[in-house]
Design a protein around this motif. Structure first.
Motif, mmCIF file in Angstrom:
data_model
loop_
_atom_site.group_PDB
_atom_site.id
_atom_site.type_symbol
_atom_site.label_atom_id
_atom_site.label_comp_id
_atom_site.label_asym_id
_atom_site.label_seq_id
_atom_site.Cartn_x
_atom_site.Cartn_y
_atom_site.Cartn_z
ATOM 1 N N GLN A 59 1.526 6.127 -7.139
ATOM 2 C CA GLN A 59 0.356 6.849 -7.642
ATOM 3 C C GLN A 59 0.565 8.349 -7.498
ATOM 4 O O GLN A 59 0.169 9.122 -8.375
ATOM 5 C CB GLN A 59 -0.916 6.414 -6.913
ATOM 6 N N GLY A 60 1.220 8.759 -6.422
ATOM 7 C CA GLY A 60 1.498 10.176 -6.220
ATOM 8 C C GLY A 60 2.372 10.756 -7.323
ATOM 9 O O GLY A 60 2.092 11.842 -7.836
ATOM 10 N N ILE A 86 0.839 -1.205 0.000
ATOM 11 C CA ILE A 86 0.000 0.000 0.000
ATOM 12 C C ILE A 86 0.869 1.248 0.000
ATOM 13 O O ILE A 86 0.627 2.191 -0.763
ATOM 14 C CB ILE A 86 -0.990 -0.015 1.184
ATOM 15 N N ASP A 87 1.911 1.265 0.845
ATOM 16 C CA ASP A 87 2.821 2.414 0.889
ATOM 17 C C ASP A 87 3.484 2.650 -0.471
ATOM 18 O O ASP A 87 3.568 3.777 -0.951
ATOM 19 C CB ASP A 87 3.903 2.222 1.959
ATOM 20 N N TYR A 134 2.413 1.594 -3.457
ATOM 21 C CA TYR A 134 1.392 2.003 -4.426
ATOM 22 C C TYR A 134 1.054 3.481 -4.276
ATOM 23 O O TYR A 134 0.933 4.200 -5.272
ATOM 24 C CB TYR A 134 0.116 1.175 -4.246
ATOM 25 N N GLU A 135 0.888 3.936 -3.042
ATOM 26 C CA GLU A 135 0.540 5.339 -2.823
ATOM 27 C C GLU A 135 1.653 6.266 -3.307
ATOM 28 O O GLU A 135 1.392 7.306 -3.894
ATOM 29 C CB GLU A 135 0.227 5.585 -1.353
ATOM 30 N N ARG A 136 2.893 5.875 -3.071
ATOM 31 C CA ARG A 136 4.030 6.692 -3.523
ATOM 32 C C ARG A 136 4.072 6.731 -5.051
ATOM 33 O O ARG A 136 4.276 7.793 -5.650
ATOM 34 C CB ARG A 136 5.327 6.122 -2.971
#
Length: 132
Positions: free
Chosen positions: A44-45, A37-38, A40-42
């Motif tokens: 996606q950002g 999740i971490d 993916y979020e990075r």
């Protein structure tokens, strides 16, 4: 020497196809663990940020070498994400997320869109009209 691009050349540079390809790869998977999740979020950002630049930057302030440099850095993200897609080995996903730092350094040399809303749009239109 600095040679600016027109909007069509800017938007058709291969860098943007690579960014869009990476975005598609990321959309095709659902993270399960906290580490995923971490990452993916990075990722996606950086995708969101880069796509925002594509749509808001003053193209006349960008040269082809800036896009090529960005693409060279982005290729490491894309390559690791492609490997992750094939193997599901989380080390590829975390490596892709780690490459975001290098990508941010490359994008840091780009002109930034300042402001938003009608006044910024008016300023942008005035600049574009004056450069025609």
């Amino acid at each position: 020497s600095f040679t600016s691009l027109d909007r069509a050349a800017f938007k058709s540079h291969p860098f943007w196809a690579t960014v869009d390809s990476t975005a598609t790869l990321l959309e095709d998977h659902s993270p399960a663990s906290a580490e995923e999740i971490d990452a993916y979020e990075r990722l996606q950002g950086i995708i969101d940020y880069t796509q925002t630049l594509r749509d808001s930057i003053t193209v006349e302030l960008v040269c082809s070498s800036m896009l090529t440099n960005a693409q060279n850095h982005w290729n490491a993200i894309d390559s690791n994400l492609t490997q992750y897609s094939a193997s599901k080995n989380i080390s590829y996903l975390t490596s892709a997320a780690t490459q975001v730092d290098t990508m941010l350094q490359a994008l840091g040399s780009w002109p930034q869109a300042i402001g938003a809303g009608p006044r910024a749009a008016q300023a942008q239109a005035a600049f574009e009209a004056s450069s025609e």
